[in-house]
Design an enzyme around this catalytic site. Structure first.
Site, PDB file in Angstrom:
ATOM      1  N   ASP A 224      73.352  45.350  47.678  1.00 20.90           N
ATOM      2  CA  ASP A 224      73.041  44.333  48.671  1.00 20.90           C
ATOM      3  C   ASP A 224      72.548  44.821  49.814  1.00 20.90           C
ATOM      4  O   ASP A 224      72.971  45.574  50.578  1.00 20.90           O
ATOM      5  CB  ASP A 224      74.062  43.563  49.007  1.00 20.90           C
ATOM      6  CG  ASP A 224      74.838  42.795  47.794  1.00 20.90           C
ATOM      7  OD1 ASP A 224      74.138  42.743  46.956  1.00 20.90           O
ATOM      8  OD2 ASP A 224      76.098  42.330  47.783  1.00 20.90           O
ATOM      9  N   ASP A 379      75.346  32.360  42.123  1.00 27.92           N
ATOM     10  CA  ASP A 379      76.447  32.437  42.963  1.00 27.92           C
ATOM     11  C   ASP A 379      77.371  31.408  43.002  1.00 27.92           C
ATOM     12  O   ASP A 379      77.576  30.696  43.957  1.00 27.92           O
ATOM     13  CB  ASP A 379      75.727  32.817  44.516  1.00 27.92           C
ATOM     14  CG  ASP A 379      74.769  33.596  44.545  1.00 27.92           C
ATOM     15  OD1 ASP A 379      74.956  34.981  44.056  1.00 27.92           O
ATOM     16  OD2 ASP A 379      73.613  33.688  45.067  1.00 27.92           O
TER      17      ASP A 379
HETATM   18  O1  1PR Z   1      68.769  32.943  47.166  1.00 30.16           O
HETATM   19  O2  1PR Z   1      66.861  33.947  45.894  1.00 30.16           O
HETATM   20  O3  1PR Z   1      67.249  34.392  48.491  1.00 30.16           O
HETATM   21  O4  1PR Z   1      68.654  35.555  46.720  1.00 30.16           O
HETATM   22  C1  1PR Z   1      69.438  35.963  47.392  1.00 30.16           C
HETATM   23  C2  1PR Z   1      70.409  37.071  46.554  1.00 30.16           C
HETATM   24  O5  1PR Z   1      71.145  37.675  47.518  1.00 30.16           O
HETATM   25  C3  1PR Z   1      71.200  36.343  45.490  1.00 30.16           C
HETATM   26  O6  1PR Z   1      71.082  36.910  44.410  1.00 30.16           O
HETATM   27  C4  1PR Z   1      72.425  36.421  45.918  1.00 30.16           C
HETATM   28  O7  1PR Z   1      73.390  36.678  44.863  1.00 30.16           O
HETATM   29  C5  1PR Z   1      72.555  37.710  46.917  1.00 30.16           C
HETATM   30  N1  1PR Z   1      73.357  37.352  48.008  1.00 30.16           N
HETATM   31  C6  1PR Z   1      73.236  36.656  49.146  1.00 30.16           C
HETATM   32  N2  1PR Z   1      74.137  36.675  49.869  1.00 30.16           N
HETATM   33  C7  1PR Z   1      75.186  37.763  49.575  1.00 30.16           C
HETATM   34  C8  1PR Z   1      76.362  38.082  49.938  1.00 30.16           C
HETATM   35  O8  1PR Z   1      76.994  38.766  49.691  1.00 30.16           O
HETATM   36  N3  1PR Z   1      76.607  37.740  51.384  1.00 30.16           N
HETATM   37  N4  1PR Z   1      75.280  38.936  47.563  1.00 30.16           N
HETATM   38  C9  1PR Z   1      74.797  38.021  48.407  1.00 30.16           C
HETATM   39  C10 1PR Z   1      75.362  38.733  46.361  1.00 30.16           C
HETATM   40  C11 1PR Z   1      76.721  39.734  44.836  1.00 30.16           C
HETATM   41  C12 1PR Z   1      76.708  40.819  44.037  1.00 30.16           C
HETATM   42  C13 1PR Z   1      77.727  41.924  44.114  1.00 30.16           C
HETATM   43  C14 1PR Z   1      78.706  41.777  43.207  1.00 30.16           C
HETATM   44  C15 1PR Z   1      79.563  42.872  42.684  1.00 30.16           C
HETATM   45  N5  1PR Z   1      76.115  39.918  46.062  1.00 30.16           N
HETATM   46  O9  1PR Z   1      75.328  41.059  43.811  1.00 30.16           O
HETATM   47  O10 1PR Z   1      76.822  42.952  44.272  1.00 30.16           O
HETATM   48  O11 1PR Z   1      79.580  40.608  43.380  1.00 30.16           O
HETATM   49  O12 1PR Z   1      80.356  43.383  43.879  1.00 30.16           O
HETATM   50  P1  1PR Z   1      81.465  43.929  43.669  1.00 30.16           P
HETATM   51  O13 1PR Z   1      81.460  44.912  42.843  1.00 30.16           O
HETATM   52  O14 1PR Z   1      81.911  44.912  44.925  1.00 30.16           O
HETATM   53  O15 1PR Z   1      82.632  43.160  43.502  1.00 30.16           O
HETATM   54  P2  1PR Z   1      67.819  34.174  47.062  1.00 30.16           P
END
Ligand code: 1PR
Length: 524
Positions: A224, A379
């Site tokens: 991320d 999400d």
């Molecule tokens: O909405 O098309 O602009 O895409 C934004 C992207 O960013 C989406 O894929 C969304 O999942 C991601 N995203 C947005 N905000 C966050 C955040 O964390 N605040 N991250 C985010 C999503 C979730 C996973 C993470 C897993 C594994 N992160 O990708 O890597 O949950 O984590 P872990 O193994 O530590 O539990 P758009």
């Protein structure tokens, strides 16, 4: 020098990077004469069979290419570059291929997820210089919904099993073509390409060989990425999507370096999510493009990029389509793009009006780059209800009751990184996106993200049972046993983790070691 035929449909960056890594200077073919004058020609194909043949004809490449292929000079076709050699394809009935190899290209008719995505083995059918230094039990990266079916065996170089046996590479003399992507197949893929480049190498048969071959479950490292308050682009990680600790954005490292480390440790794929792109102008986010460019020079496994893939207007009023945004990412080295927030809005439109209409960036990107290049990142967050019919959504019975003792829940889709819940459930979203042309689902879970409690198996089963495209389980991995659990208690094709890898609690190598002999994986 080596010539590379780019008909402009997609990402040839990774093939160029692989050839340059092997010390070659790559010349992009821009005319029929360039083809005729080439000493060695590589033809990586992407997109659809029909559009590929149409473009080759439009550019007057068909006659020079046929004449090159008949000349006996070295040729390497990749993916659609293999399929082009055949008479035609079920993907585009009535469109003639190059007709070098008698036979057709057929769609997989299997009870398994299609596209066939991931690392699978090869069964060698004839000696070739390609196999110098290989043991024979290596796995290579495939991503395709169609496979070739030659009329006779004389061309068959390797076969692979996916539901049934199909031809995964051909060779006759100096014409070689593979369905898999050597440029995305790590060290084994680079070795194979190097063997192609050196025409003096002996034809050999590798010592070992799997029979049948098996598709590996993929282990994916996710980064991320966002800019922190100091303006640096960092890899961060949230707890249930909250990436701030003591008011600051968590900084777990530099994107390019971390991706390089995960490649060396044996990651089967790497995903970058630009997590604040929803509020920025995505293409102003040049550092992200730079990250991709630099990463793809050293990382020879598939790269997915997500964040901000949507239509938008920049500050000068210029309208950018999601397809144009995606094109920039593909050009910079991405193999797949992932769509998050926009997918929810598109599905809302479909549910309201029965069609996506002008909003359908999923279909448009898939039309140009192929379904496999479009991942939908979901999400979702659990919402508990008292009865299965309490809401008009896909409700499941859960073994983890809610705060009020509720035994039912649904998974609410969110947008803008979990900031806004919408009236769509994850199962419906996945189904509609598959119909619109998505090739894969990246299934996050806000409740489990960063918790180390393990994957949400109920969510994964609900979505996986509703679609026939591959599902990547994500969020919650806390140890190697959690990967075993997700692969044995769900049919997810891949599992993704972030926190445990970034914090070096468990390495990718340790996960794979734990899974060895329990689950089919690509050995490190
Ligand atoms: O909405 O098309 O602009 O895409 C934004 C992207 O960013 C989406 O894929 C969304 O999942 C991601 N995203 C947005 N905000 C966050 C955040 O964390 N605040 N991250 C985010 C999503 C979730 C996973 C993470 C897993 C594994 N992160 O990708 O890597 O949950 O984590 P872990 O193994 O530590 O539990 P758009």
């Amino acid at each position: 020098m080596i010539s590379l035929l780019d008909y402009g449909a997609g990402n040839v960056r990774s093939v160029i990077n692989a050839l340059e890594r092997l010390g070659e200077t790559v010349q992009i073919v821009s005319s029929g004469d360039d083809i005729l004058q080439a000493d060695r020609l590589v033809f990586p194909g992407v997109g659809g069979f029909g559009s590929m043949m149409h473009t080759l004809r439009e550019k007057n490449f068909v006659a020079p290419l046929t004449s090159y292929l008949q000349s006996g000079r070295p040729f390497f076709g990749i993916c659609l570059g293999l399929q082009a050699l055949f008479d035609g394809s079920e993907e585009a009935p009535g469109v003639a291929g190059l007709g070098i190899i008698p036979g057709q290209v057929k769609r997989f008719t299997v009870d398994l997820a299609v596209p066939h995505i991931g690392w699978n083995g090869i069964k060698v059918r004839q000696p070739s210089r390609l196999f110098n230094g290989l043991h024979g039990d290596e796995k290579f990266y495939f991503v395709h919904s169609y496979h070739v079916a030659p009329e006779t065996d004389e061309w068959v170089l390797t076969a692979t099993d996916y539901g049934y046996e199909f031809v995964s590479a051909v060779q006759k003399g100096n014409i070689i073509a593979t369905q898999f992507h050597p440029e995305k197949s790590g060290k084994a893929g680079l070795a194979l390409l190097e063997n192609f480049l050196d025409t003096t190498r002996e034809a050999v048969i590798p010592a070992a060989g799997p029979d049948p071959t098996r598709l590996a479950k993929r282990i994916i490292a996710c980064l991320d990425v966002r800019t922190n308050d100091r303006g640096d682009l960092v890899v961060t990680k949230g707890d249930q999507y909250d990436v701030r600790e003591h008011g600051e954005v968590r900084n777990l490292g530099k994107p390019v370096q971390l991706a390089g480390r995960y490649y060396e440790e044996g990651a089967d794929e790497i995903t970058f999510l630009n997590i604040t792109a929803f509020r920025d102008f995505p293409l102003k986010d040049l550092p992200m493009l730079k990250v991709l460019e630099l990463t793809s020079k050293n990382v020879f496994v598939p790269l997915t990029i997500g964040g901000g893939i949507r239509d938008y207007k920049d500050k000068n009023g210029r309208h950018w389509s999601a397809l144009e945004v995606a094109a920039e990412y593909f050009r910079s080295g991405a193999d797949k793009i992932s769509i998050g927030s926009d997918a929810v809005l598109i599905v809302e439109e479909v549910l309201k009006t029965g069609q996506a209409g002008g909003m359908n960036s999923i279909g448009r990107i898939a039309g140009v780059y192929g379904n496999q290049a479009v991942v939908i990142s979901i999400d979702p967050r659990r919402v508990y209800v008292e009865t299965p019919d309490a809401v008009n959504h896909h409700v499941i019975e859960t073994t983890s009751p809610g705060p009020g003792g509720e035994h039912y829940c649904w998974y609410q889709c969110t947008i803008k990184g979990g900031r806004e819940g919408r009236d769509v459930d994850a199962v419906t979203l996945a189904k509609v996106c598959e119909q619109l042309g998505a090739g894969e689902i990246l299934l996050n879970c806000i409740d489990r993200d960063g918790t180390n409690k393990g994957f949400d198996l109920e969510l994964i089963n609900a979505v996986k049972n509703a679609v026939s495209i591959p599902v990547i389980a994500s969020s919650g991995a806390g140890n190697a046993a959690h990967f075993h659990e997700v692969f044995t208690r769900t049919d997810a094709e891949a599992a993704l983790a972030a926190g445990i890898f970034h914090r070096q609690e468990v390495s990718i190598g340790e996960v794979k070691k734990y899974l060895q002999d329990k689950v089919e994986i690509r050995p490190v």
